[in-house]
Write a protein that holds these residues in place. Sequence first.
Motif, PDB file in Angstrom:
ATOM      1  N   UNK A  94      49.133   1.049  42.825  1.00 27.43           N
ATOM      2  CA  UNK A  94      48.113   2.077  42.663  1.00 27.43           C
ATOM      3  C   UNK A  94      47.154   2.036  43.862  1.00 27.43           C
ATOM      4  N   UNK A  95      46.319   3.058  44.030  1.00 24.66           N
ATOM      5  CA  UNK A  95      45.433   3.098  45.195  1.00 24.66           C
ATOM      6  C   UNK A  95      44.572   1.853  45.358  1.00 24.66           C
ATOM      7  N   UNK A  96      44.611   1.295  46.574  1.00 24.83           N
ATOM      8  CA  UNK A  96      43.686   0.266  47.056  1.00 24.83           C
ATOM      9  C   UNK A  96      43.857  -1.111  46.421  1.00 24.83           C
ATOM     10  N   UNK A  97      44.921  -1.348  45.665  1.00 22.16           N
ATOM     11  CA  UNK A  97      45.035  -2.646  45.000  1.00 22.16           C
ATOM     12  C   UNK A  97      46.481  -2.911  44.603  1.00 22.16           C
ATOM     13  N   UNK A  98      46.739  -4.158  44.212  1.00 25.93           N
ATOM     14  CA  UNK A  98      48.040  -4.515  43.644  1.00 25.93           C
ATOM     15  C   UNK A  98      47.884  -5.100  42.240  1.00 25.93           C
ATOM     16  N   UNK A  99      46.763  -4.784  41.597  1.00 26.06           N
ATOM     17  CA  UNK A  99      46.542  -5.194  40.212  1.00 26.06           C
ATOM     18  C   UNK A  99      47.095  -4.144  39.259  1.00 26.06           C
ATOM     19  N   UNK A 100      46.856  -2.877  39.581  1.00 29.78           N
ATOM     20  CA  UNK A 100      47.333  -1.770  38.755  1.00 29.78           C
ATOM     21  C   UNK A 100      48.538  -1.114  39.424  1.00 29.78           C
ATOM     22  N   UNK A 101      49.538  -0.760  38.612  1.00 33.12           N
ATOM     23  CA  UNK A 101      50.776  -0.185  39.138  1.00 33.12           C
ATOM     24  C   UNK A 101      51.154   1.065  38.369  1.00 33.12           C
ATOM     25  N   UNK A 102      51.602   2.082  39.095  1.00 33.89           N
ATOM     26  CA  UNK A 102      52.220   3.251  38.464  1.00 33.89           C
ATOM     27  C   UNK A 102      53.725   3.008  38.442  1.00 33.89           C
ATOM     28  N   UNK A 103      54.321   3.095  37.263  1.00 31.62           N
ATOM     29  CA  UNK A 103      55.760   2.883  37.139  1.00 31.62           C
ATOM     30  C   UNK A 103      56.390   4.174  36.638  1.00 31.62           C
ATOM     31  N   UNK A 104      57.401   4.630  37.372  1.00 35.56           N
ATOM     32  CA  UNK A 104      58.104   5.866  37.021  1.00 35.56           C
ATOM     33  C   UNK A 104      59.447   5.514  36.393  1.00 35.56           C
ATOM     34  N   UNK A 105      59.697   6.068  35.220  1.00 32.07           N
ATOM     35  CA  UNK A 105      61.015   5.980  34.597  1.00 32.07           C
ATOM     36  C   UNK A 105      61.697   7.325  34.756  1.00 32.07           C
ATOM     37  N   UNK A 106      62.780   7.372  35.514  1.00 31.33           N
ATOM     38  CA  UNK A 106      63.404   8.638  35.892  1.00 31.33           C
ATOM     39  C   UNK A 106      64.642   8.927  35.052  1.00 31.33           C
ATOM     40  N   UNK A 107      64.688  10.136  34.512  1.00 25.79           N
ATOM     41  CA  UNK A 107      65.872  10.647  33.845  1.00 25.79           C
ATOM     42  C   UNK A 107      66.272  11.960  34.518  1.00 25.79           C
ATOM     43  N   UNK A 108      67.419  12.519  34.124  1.00 22.46           N
ATOM     44  CA  UNK A 108      67.890  13.744  34.770  1.00 22.46           C
ATOM     45  C   UNK A 108      66.919  14.906  34.593  1.00 22.46           C
ATOM     46  N   UNK A 109      66.449  15.110  33.368  1.00 24.87           N
ATOM     47  CA  UNK A 109      65.651  16.295  33.090  1.00 24.87           C
ATOM     48  C   UNK A 109      64.167  16.011  32.886  1.00 24.87           C
ATOM     49  N   UNK A 110      63.779  14.740  32.920  1.00 30.61           N
ATOM     50  CA  UNK A 110      62.364  14.399  32.749  1.00 30.61           C
ATOM     51  C   UNK A 110      62.078  13.047  33.373  1.00 30.61           C
ATOM     52  N   UNK A 111      60.793  12.730  33.474  1.00 28.00           N
ATOM     53  CA  UNK A 111      60.377  11.420  33.974  1.00 28.00           C
ATOM     54  C   UNK A 111      59.171  10.955  33.177  1.00 28.00           C
ATOM     55  N   UNK A 124      51.160   3.241  33.379  1.00 27.38           N
ATOM     56  CA  UNK A 124      50.266   2.546  34.301  1.00 27.38           C
ATOM     57  C   UNK A 124      49.972   1.166  33.735  1.00 27.38           C
ATOM     58  N   UNK A 125      50.403   0.146  34.467  1.00 26.99           N
ATOM     59  CA  UNK A 125      50.326  -1.227  33.977  1.00 26.99           C
ATOM     60  C   UNK A 125      49.432  -2.069  34.881  1.00 26.99           C
ATOM     61  N   UNK A 126      48.564  -2.839  34.256  1.00 26.95           N
ATOM     62  CA  UNK A 126      47.680  -3.742  34.979  1.00 26.95           C
ATOM     63  C   UNK A 126      48.040  -5.183  34.638  1.00 26.95           C
ATOM     64  N   UNK A 127      47.862  -6.069  35.590  1.00 25.41           N
ATOM     65  CA  UNK A 127      48.096  -7.482  35.324  1.00 25.41           C
ATOM     66  C   UNK A 127      47.035  -8.061  34.397  1.00 25.41           C
ATOM     67  N   UNK A 128      45.972  -7.307  34.156  1.00 25.27           N
ATOM     68  CA  UNK A 128      44.909  -7.767  33.265  1.00 25.27           C
ATOM     69  C   UNK A 128      45.000  -7.124  31.888  1.00 25.27           C
ATOM     70  N   UNK A 129      46.099  -6.420  31.613  1.00 26.25           N
ATOM     71  CA  UNK A 129      46.261  -5.765  30.312  1.00 26.25           C
ATOM     72  C   UNK A 129      46.273  -6.770  29.178  1.00 26.25           C
ATOM     73  N   UNK A 130      45.758  -6.314  28.024  1.00 25.75           N
ATOM     74  CA  UNK A 130      45.810  -7.122  26.814  1.00 25.75           C
ATOM     75  C   UNK A 130      47.073  -6.824  26.024  1.00 25.75           C
ATOM     76  N   UNK A 131      46.951  -6.878  24.694  1.00 26.11           N
ATOM     77  CA  UNK A 131      48.106  -6.686  23.827  1.00 26.11           C
ATOM     78  C   UNK A 131      48.344  -5.230  23.461  1.00 26.11           C
TER      79      UNK A 131
END
Length: 361
Positions: free
Chosen positions: A205-222, A226-233
Amino acid sequence: MDSLTQFVLGAAVSTACLGSKIGPRRAALIGGALGTLPDLDVLIPFADPVDTFVYHRGWTHSLFVHAIAAPLIGEAMVRGFKALREHRWLTYGAVYLILATHAMIDAITVYGTRIFWPFYPDPVGVGSVFIIDPLYTLPLLGVVIWALFKRQWTRPLKRGVAAALILSTAYMGLSMVLQQRMEVRAAKVFSEAGIEPDRVFAIAAPFNTVLWKVIGLEDDRYHNVYLSFLDGEDAPTIYSHPRHPELTACLDDSPARDKLVWFSRGFYRADLVEGKVVLSDLRMGLTPGYAFRFAVAQSGQDGFDPIVPERDYSHRRSTEGDLAWLQARMAGMPAVRAAEAQLETAEALPGLADASTCGRG
Protein backbone atom coordinates in the motif's frame (compact mmCIF):
# COMPACT_ATOMS: atom_id res chain seq x y z
CA MET A 1 10.88 4.58 -7.59
CA ASP A 2 10.57 8.34 -7.23
CA SER A 3 13.30 10.69 -8.49
CA LEU A 4 14.59 11.58 -5.01
CA THR A 5 15.10 7.91 -4.16
CA GLN A 6 16.91 7.27 -7.44
CA PHE A 7 19.16 10.28 -6.84
CA VAL A 8 20.15 9.33 -3.30
CA LEU A 9 20.65 5.66 -4.19
CA GLY A 10 22.96 6.58 -7.06
CA ALA A 11 24.75 9.09 -4.85
CA ALA A 12 25.23 6.54 -2.06
CA VAL A 13 26.55 3.86 -4.42
CA SER A 14 28.93 6.34 -6.05
CA THR A 15 30.15 7.61 -2.68
CA ALA A 16 30.81 4.07 -1.48
CA CYS A 17 32.79 3.22 -4.63
CA LEU A 18 34.53 6.51 -5.49
CA GLY A 19 34.33 8.70 -2.41
CA SER A 20 37.86 7.82 -1.33
CA LYS A 21 39.20 8.68 -4.81
CA ILE A 22 37.51 11.97 -5.77
CA GLY A 23 36.00 13.01 -2.45
CA PRO A 24 32.53 12.29 -1.10
CA ARG A 25 30.93 15.51 -2.36
CA ARG A 26 31.94 14.99 -5.97
CA ALA A 27 31.14 11.30 -5.84
CA ALA A 28 27.67 11.95 -4.44
CA LEU A 29 26.82 14.61 -7.05
CA ILE A 30 28.05 12.48 -9.96
CA GLY A 31 26.30 9.37 -8.67
CA GLY A 32 23.07 11.27 -8.09
CA ALA A 33 23.09 12.59 -11.65
CA LEU A 34 23.84 9.16 -13.12
CA GLY A 35 21.20 7.61 -10.86
CA THR A 36 18.49 9.59 -12.63
CA LEU A 37 19.85 8.96 -16.14
CA PRO A 38 17.69 5.90 -17.03
CA ASP A 39 14.51 7.88 -16.41
CA LEU A 40 15.32 10.25 -19.26
CA ASP A 41 13.30 7.87 -21.41
CA VAL A 42 10.33 10.02 -20.39
CA LEU A 43 11.61 12.47 -23.02
CA ILE A 44 11.19 9.89 -25.80
CA PRO A 45 8.04 10.71 -27.79
CA PHE A 46 5.60 7.84 -28.19
CA ALA A 47 2.63 7.45 -30.49
CA ASP A 48 -0.12 7.61 -27.85
CA PRO A 49 -0.73 7.50 -24.07
CA VAL A 50 -0.83 3.70 -23.96
CA ASP A 51 2.61 3.42 -25.60
CA THR A 52 3.94 6.05 -23.19
CA PHE A 53 2.59 3.96 -20.31
CA VAL A 54 3.76 0.51 -21.35
CA TYR A 55 7.14 1.43 -22.87
CA HIS A 56 8.43 3.57 -20.00
CA ARG A 57 11.21 1.79 -18.10
CA GLY A 58 12.20 0.04 -21.29
CA TRP A 59 15.64 -0.33 -22.87
CA THR A 60 17.13 2.50 -20.79
CA HIS A 61 16.56 0.28 -17.75
CA SER A 62 18.09 -2.88 -19.22
CA LEU A 63 21.00 -4.39 -17.31
CA PHE A 64 22.52 -5.36 -20.65
CA VAL A 65 22.32 -1.81 -21.99
CA HIS A 66 23.91 -0.61 -18.75
CA ALA A 67 26.81 -3.01 -19.34
CA ILE A 68 27.43 -1.29 -22.68
CA ALA A 69 26.94 2.23 -21.34
CA ALA A 70 29.11 1.84 -18.22
CA PRO A 71 32.52 1.76 -19.99
CA LEU A 72 31.55 4.72 -22.18
CA ILE A 73 30.43 6.88 -19.27
CA GLY A 74 33.21 5.54 -17.06
CA GLU A 75 35.89 6.38 -19.61
CA ALA A 76 34.63 9.96 -19.78
CA MET A 77 34.91 10.15 -16.00
CA VAL A 78 38.43 8.68 -16.04
CA ARG A 79 39.52 11.31 -18.52
CA GLY A 80 37.78 14.06 -16.60
CA PHE A 81 39.18 13.25 -13.16
CA LYS A 82 42.90 12.76 -12.73
CA ALA A 83 42.33 10.83 -9.50
CA LEU A 84 40.44 8.13 -11.42
CA ARG A 85 43.07 7.45 -14.09
CA GLU A 86 44.59 4.63 -12.11
CA HIS A 87 41.15 3.24 -11.19
CA ARG A 88 39.57 2.67 -14.60
CA TRP A 89 37.90 -0.66 -13.81
CA LEU A 90 36.66 0.58 -10.45
CA THR A 91 35.09 3.54 -12.22
CA TYR A 92 33.46 1.33 -14.84
CA GLY A 93 32.09 -0.90 -12.10
CA ALA A 94 30.79 2.05 -10.10
CA VAL A 95 28.92 3.44 -13.11
CA TYR A 96 27.39 0.05 -13.82
CA LEU A 97 26.23 -0.34 -10.21
CA ILE A 98 24.68 3.13 -10.21
CA LEU A 99 22.69 2.42 -13.36
CA ALA A 100 21.84 -1.18 -12.49
CA THR A 101 20.61 -0.44 -8.97
CA HIS A 102 18.25 2.16 -10.44
CA ALA A 103 16.68 -0.51 -12.64
CA MET A 104 16.60 -3.16 -9.91
CA ILE A 105 14.73 -1.08 -7.35
CA ASP A 106 12.30 -0.01 -10.08
CA ALA A 107 11.68 -3.71 -10.72
CA ILE A 108 10.71 -4.16 -7.06
CA THR A 109 7.77 -1.81 -7.59
CA VAL A 110 4.60 -2.98 -9.32
CA TYR A 111 4.91 -0.82 -12.44
CA GLY A 112 7.32 -3.16 -14.11
CA THR A 113 10.81 -2.71 -15.57
CA ARG A 114 12.35 -4.44 -18.58
CA ILE A 115 15.64 -5.17 -16.86
CA PHE A 116 16.44 -8.12 -19.15
CA TRP A 117 15.62 -6.43 -22.48
CA PRO A 118 16.14 -7.50 -25.29
CA PHE A 119 16.54 -11.16 -24.29
CA TYR A 120 13.41 -11.14 -22.11
CA PRO A 121 11.15 -8.30 -23.28
CA ASP A 122 8.46 -8.51 -20.58
CA PRO A 123 8.64 -6.14 -17.62
CA VAL A 124 9.57 -7.45 -14.19
CA GLY A 125 7.37 -5.93 -11.48
CA VAL A 126 7.48 -7.49 -8.01
CA GLY A 127 5.17 -5.03 -6.26
CA SER A 128 6.59 -5.47 -2.77
CA VAL A 129 7.44 -1.77 -2.37
CA PHE A 130 5.41 1.32 -3.21
CA ILE A 131 7.02 3.86 -5.56
CA ILE A 132 7.59 6.16 -2.56
CA ASP A 133 8.68 4.46 0.65
CA PRO A 134 10.27 6.64 3.37
CA LEU A 135 11.74 3.66 5.21
CA TYR A 136 13.83 2.85 2.16
CA THR A 137 14.75 6.40 1.18
CA LEU A 138 15.49 8.17 4.48
CA PRO A 139 18.67 6.25 5.48
CA LEU A 140 20.14 6.90 2.02
CA LEU A 141 19.09 10.54 2.11
CA GLY A 142 20.77 11.00 5.48
CA VAL A 143 24.18 9.69 4.40
CA VAL A 144 24.04 11.56 1.08
CA ILE A 145 23.43 14.86 2.87
CA TRP A 146 26.36 13.96 5.13
CA ALA A 147 28.56 13.25 2.10
CA LEU A 148 27.61 16.53 0.42
CA PHE A 149 28.98 18.45 3.40
CA LYS A 150 32.26 16.51 3.48
CA ARG A 151 35.26 17.24 1.27
CA GLN A 152 37.43 14.50 2.69
CA TRP A 153 36.73 10.78 2.93
CA THR A 154 36.52 9.63 6.54
CA ARG A 155 36.07 6.31 8.26
CA PRO A 156 32.80 7.31 9.99
CA LEU A 157 31.35 8.37 6.64
CA LYS A 158 32.47 5.10 5.07
CA ARG A 159 30.70 3.15 7.80
CA GLY A 160 27.60 5.32 7.51
CA VAL A 161 27.31 4.85 3.75
CA ALA A 162 27.84 1.11 4.05
CA ALA A 163 25.23 0.85 6.81
CA ALA A 164 22.66 2.82 4.80
CA LEU A 165 23.17 0.65 1.72
CA ILE A 166 22.98 -2.57 3.73
CA LEU A 167 19.85 -1.46 5.59
CA SER A 168 18.04 -0.29 2.46
CA THR A 169 18.92 -3.47 0.57
CA ALA A 170 17.81 -5.63 3.49
CA TYR A 171 14.53 -3.72 3.60
CA MET A 172 13.90 -4.53 -0.07
CA GLY A 173 14.57 -8.20 0.60
CA LEU A 174 12.31 -8.16 3.66
CA SER A 175 9.50 -6.58 1.62
CA MET A 176 9.48 -9.58 -0.73
CA VAL A 177 9.24 -11.97 2.22
CA LEU A 178 6.34 -9.94 3.64
CA GLN A 179 4.63 -9.99 0.25
CA GLN A 180 4.72 -13.78 0.14
CA ARG A 181 3.28 -14.01 3.64
CA MET A 182 0.43 -11.68 2.70
CA GLU A 183 -0.42 -13.69 -0.41
CA VAL A 184 -0.63 -16.87 1.67
CA ARG A 185 -2.80 -15.12 4.26
CA ALA A 186 -5.08 -13.62 1.58
CA ALA A 187 -5.54 -16.99 -0.09
CA LYS A 188 -6.82 -18.31 3.23
CA VAL A 189 -9.14 -15.31 3.68
CA PHE A 190 -10.58 -15.85 0.19
CA SER A 191 -11.01 -19.57 0.77
CA GLU A 192 -12.87 -19.03 4.04
CA ALA A 193 -15.22 -16.68 2.16
CA GLY A 194 -15.88 -19.31 -0.51
CA ILE A 195 -13.79 -17.54 -3.14
CA GLU A 196 -11.26 -19.48 -5.19
CA PRO A 197 -9.38 -16.95 -7.35
CA ASP A 198 -7.18 -18.09 -10.20
CA ARG A 199 -4.38 -15.75 -9.12
CA VAL A 200 -3.54 -13.85 -5.95
CA PHE A 201 -1.24 -10.83 -5.99
CA ALA A 202 -0.20 -8.76 -2.96
CA ILE A 203 0.91 -5.16 -3.52
CA ALA A 204 2.38 -2.80 -0.94
CA ALA A 205 0.00 0.00 0.00
CA PRO A 206 1.13 3.64 -0.34
CA PHE A 207 4.25 4.64 1.61
CA ASN A 208 4.59 1.49 3.73
CA THR A 209 4.93 -2.28 3.87
CA VAL A 210 2.61 -2.75 6.85
CA LEU A 211 -0.63 -2.57 4.87
CA TRP A 212 -1.11 -4.55 1.65
CA LYS A 213 -3.71 -4.57 -1.10
CA VAL A 214 -4.27 -8.14 -2.27
CA ILE A 215 -6.10 -8.85 -5.52
CA GLY A 216 -7.85 -12.16 -6.11
CA LEU A 217 -8.38 -12.46 -9.86
CA GLU A 218 -11.07 -14.47 -11.61
CA ASP A 219 -12.19 -14.44 -15.25
CA ASP A 220 -15.25 -12.25 -14.80
CA ARG A 221 -14.52 -10.51 -11.48
CA TYR A 222 -11.82 -9.63 -8.98
CA HIS A 223 -11.68 -9.20 -5.23
CA ASN A 224 -9.73 -6.66 -3.17
CA VAL A 225 -8.79 -7.29 0.43
CA TYR A 226 -6.60 -4.98 2.52
CA LEU A 227 -4.46 -6.73 5.10
CA SER A 228 -2.27 -5.22 7.79
CA PHE A 229 0.40 -6.97 9.82
CA LEU A 230 -1.22 -5.35 12.86
CA ASP A 231 -4.68 -6.83 12.21
CA GLY A 232 -6.54 -8.46 15.06
CA GLU A 233 -8.97 -11.37 14.90
CA ASP A 234 -11.69 -9.52 12.97
CA ALA A 235 -12.38 -10.85 9.48
CA PRO A 236 -11.22 -8.36 6.85
CA THR A 237 -13.66 -6.83 4.38
CA ILE A 238 -13.56 -8.27 0.85
CA TYR A 239 -14.66 -5.99 -1.99
CA SER A 240 -15.78 -7.74 -5.18
CA HIS A 241 -16.05 -6.05 -8.57
CA PRO A 242 -16.84 -7.12 -12.15
CA ARG A 243 -14.15 -7.13 -14.83
CA HIS A 244 -16.56 -7.03 -17.80
CA PRO A 245 -14.59 -9.40 -20.06
CA GLU A 246 -17.39 -9.15 -22.63
CA LEU A 247 -16.18 -5.64 -23.46
CA THR A 248 -12.61 -6.62 -24.24
CA ALA A 249 -13.81 -9.67 -26.17
CA CYS A 250 -15.15 -7.22 -28.75
CA LEU A 251 -11.72 -5.68 -29.39
CA ASP A 252 -9.70 -8.33 -31.15
CA ASP A 253 -8.39 -5.71 -33.58
CA SER A 254 -7.26 -3.24 -30.89
CA PRO A 255 -3.45 -3.06 -30.42
CA ALA A 256 -3.98 -0.78 -27.42
CA ARG A 257 -6.08 -3.44 -25.68
CA ASP A 258 -3.45 -6.08 -26.38
CA LYS A 259 -0.68 -3.91 -24.96
CA LEU A 260 -2.61 -3.14 -21.78
CA VAL A 261 -3.54 -6.79 -21.23
CA TRP A 262 0.12 -7.77 -21.70
CA PHE A 263 1.56 -5.01 -19.53
CA SER A 264 -0.91 -5.51 -16.67
CA ARG A 265 -0.24 -9.27 -16.73
CA GLY A 266 -3.98 -9.81 -16.89
CA PHE A 267 -4.80 -7.60 -13.88
CA TYR A 268 -7.20 -5.24 -15.63
CA ARG A 269 -10.87 -4.40 -15.80
CA ALA A 270 -13.02 -2.90 -18.55
CA ASP A 271 -15.78 -0.33 -18.10
CA LEU A 272 -18.21 1.44 -20.37
CA VAL A 273 -17.84 5.19 -19.76
CA GLU A 274 -19.94 7.56 -21.88
CA GLY A 275 -19.96 5.12 -24.78
CA LYS A 276 -16.23 4.33 -24.58
CA VAL A 277 -14.50 1.16 -23.43
CA VAL A 278 -12.04 2.11 -20.67
CA LEU A 279 -9.37 -0.31 -19.44
CA SER A 280 -7.83 0.11 -15.98
CA ASP A 281 -4.68 -1.46 -14.57
CA LEU A 282 -5.87 -2.98 -11.27
CA ARG A 283 -2.40 -3.04 -9.74
CA MET A 284 -1.88 0.72 -9.47
CA GLY A 285 -4.22 2.86 -7.44
CA LEU A 286 -7.35 2.14 -5.44
CA THR A 287 -10.70 1.14 -6.90
CA PRO A 288 -12.17 3.01 -8.76
CA GLY A 289 -9.51 5.74 -8.97
CA TYR A 290 -6.84 3.74 -10.72
CA ALA A 291 -3.73 5.66 -11.71
CA PHE A 292 -3.81 4.39 -15.28
CA ARG A 293 -7.12 4.25 -17.17
CA PHE A 294 -7.33 4.38 -20.95
CA ALA A 295 -10.24 4.66 -23.37
CA VAL A 296 -9.42 2.28 -26.24
CA ALA A 297 -12.73 2.00 -28.16
CA GLN A 298 -16.04 3.76 -28.61
CA SER A 299 -19.56 2.68 -29.45
CA GLY A 300 -20.26 2.44 -33.17
CA GLN A 301 -23.04 1.23 -35.44
CA ASP A 302 -22.02 -2.42 -35.26
CA GLY A 303 -20.45 -2.59 -31.81
CA PHE A 304 -17.25 -0.98 -30.59
CA ASP A 305 -14.64 0.58 -32.85
CA PRO A 306 -11.00 1.00 -31.75
CA ILE A 307 -9.88 4.59 -31.26
CA VAL A 308 -6.60 6.37 -30.68
CA PRO A 309 -6.12 5.69 -26.94
CA GLU A 310 -6.94 8.46 -24.47
CA ARG A 311 -6.17 8.81 -20.77
CA ASP A 312 -9.39 8.65 -18.78
CA TYR A 313 -9.67 10.99 -15.79
CA SER A 314 -13.29 10.33 -14.90
CA HIS A 315 -12.33 9.07 -11.42
CA ARG A 316 -10.23 10.80 -8.80
CA ARG A 317 -7.28 8.81 -7.50
CA SER A 318 -8.46 9.19 -3.92
CA THR A 319 -11.79 10.07 -2.39
CA GLU A 320 -12.97 11.66 0.82
CA GLY A 321 -12.23 9.44 3.79
CA ASP A 322 -9.42 7.49 2.13
CA LEU A 323 -6.68 9.00 4.31
CA ALA A 324 -8.49 8.18 7.55
CA TRP A 325 -9.25 4.68 6.24
CA LEU A 326 -5.60 4.15 5.26
CA GLN A 327 -4.37 5.25 8.69
CA ALA A 328 -6.87 3.00 10.46
CA ARG A 329 -5.99 -0.04 8.38
CA MET A 330 -2.26 0.53 8.76
CA ALA A 331 -2.81 0.45 12.52
CA GLY A 332 -4.72 -2.84 12.19
CA MET A 333 -8.09 -1.28 13.05
CA PRO A 334 -11.19 -2.57 11.23
CA ALA A 335 -12.43 -0.01 8.71
CA VAL A 336 -14.60 -0.09 5.60
CA ARG A 337 -13.41 1.87 2.60
CA ALA A 338 -16.57 3.82 1.81
CA ALA A 339 -15.75 4.64 -1.82
CA GLU A 340 -15.18 1.01 -2.70
CA ALA A 341 -18.12 -0.33 -0.72
CA GLN A 342 -20.46 2.14 -2.44
CA LEU A 343 -19.08 1.19 -5.84
CA GLU A 344 -19.53 -2.49 -5.07
CA THR A 345 -23.19 -1.85 -4.26
CA ALA A 346 -23.71 0.21 -7.42
CA GLU A 347 -22.10 -2.46 -9.60
CA ALA A 348 -24.50 -5.05 -8.22
CA LEU A 349 -27.59 -3.06 -9.24
CA PRO A 350 -29.86 -4.93 -11.68
CA GLY A 351 -29.38 -3.98 -15.29
CA LEU A 352 -25.84 -2.65 -14.97
CA ALA A 353 -24.29 -5.73 -16.54
CA ASP A 354 -26.77 -5.47 -19.42
CA ALA A 355 -25.35 -2.03 -20.26
CA SER A 356 -21.89 -3.51 -20.67
CA THR A 357 -22.34 -5.75 -23.68
CA CYS A 358 -20.49 -6.28 -26.90
CA GLY A 359 -23.00 -4.19 -28.74
CA ARG A 360 -23.47 -0.48 -28.44
CA GLY A 361 -23.65 0.95 -24.95
